[in-house]
Design an enzyme around this catalytic site. Structure first.
Site, PDB file in Angstrom:
ATOM      1  N   ASP A   4     -29.725  12.430 -20.795  1.00  0.00           N
ATOM      2  CA  ASP A   4     -30.225  12.576 -19.437  1.00  0.00           C
ATOM      3  C   ASP A   4     -31.741  12.446 -19.440  1.00  0.00           C
ATOM      4  O   ASP A   4     -32.330  11.850 -18.560  1.00  0.00           O
ATOM      5  CB  ASP A   4     -29.793  13.931 -18.880  1.00  0.00           C
ATOM      6  CG  ASP A   4     -30.297  14.159 -17.468  1.00  0.00           C
ATOM      7  OD1 ASP A   4     -30.396  13.182 -16.711  1.00  0.00           O
ATOM      8  OD2 ASP A   4     -30.599  15.306 -17.130  1.00  0.00           O
ATOM      9  N   ASP A  10     -40.412  12.225 -20.982  1.00  0.00           N
ATOM     10  CA  ASP A  10     -41.240  13.415 -20.853  1.00  0.00           C
ATOM     11  C   ASP A  10     -42.721  13.078 -20.993  1.00  0.00           C
ATOM     12  O   ASP A  10     -43.540  13.487 -20.180  1.00  0.00           O
ATOM     13  CB  ASP A  10     -40.842  14.459 -21.899  1.00  0.00           C
ATOM     14  CG  ASP A  10     -41.590  15.755 -21.700  1.00  0.00           C
ATOM     15  OD1 ASP A  10     -41.461  16.350 -20.613  1.00  0.00           O
ATOM     16  OD2 ASP A  10     -42.310  16.168 -22.623  1.00  0.00           O
TER      17      ASP A  10
END
Length: 67
Positions: A4, A10
């Site tokens: 996911d 990030d």
């Protein structure tokens, strides 16, 4: 393998935007990026990245339906 979220997302999206918004200091962002650069040397690059886009109302509705 299906993920996911990834380390790439990030760093390249979330951390970068936090820094641009002033929510992450220059020092912390630089430290984070240095760690990221070392880390990605040891991780396989994804074969495929799928970007899904939706409005805030749609996202909130989906979150609520999942509980």
């Amino acid at each position: 393998m299906l993920q996911d979220r990834s380390v790439y997302e990030d760093s390249e999206i979330f951390a970068k935007n936090l820094y641009r918004q002033g929510r992450l200091s220059e020092r912390d962002y630089r430290c984070y990026r240095e760690l990221y650069e070392v880390l990605i040397e040891f991780l396989p690059f994804p074969d495929l990245v799928v970007y899904l886009r939706a409005g805030v109302d749609t996202l909130l509705s989906r979150i609520a339906s999942r509980g």
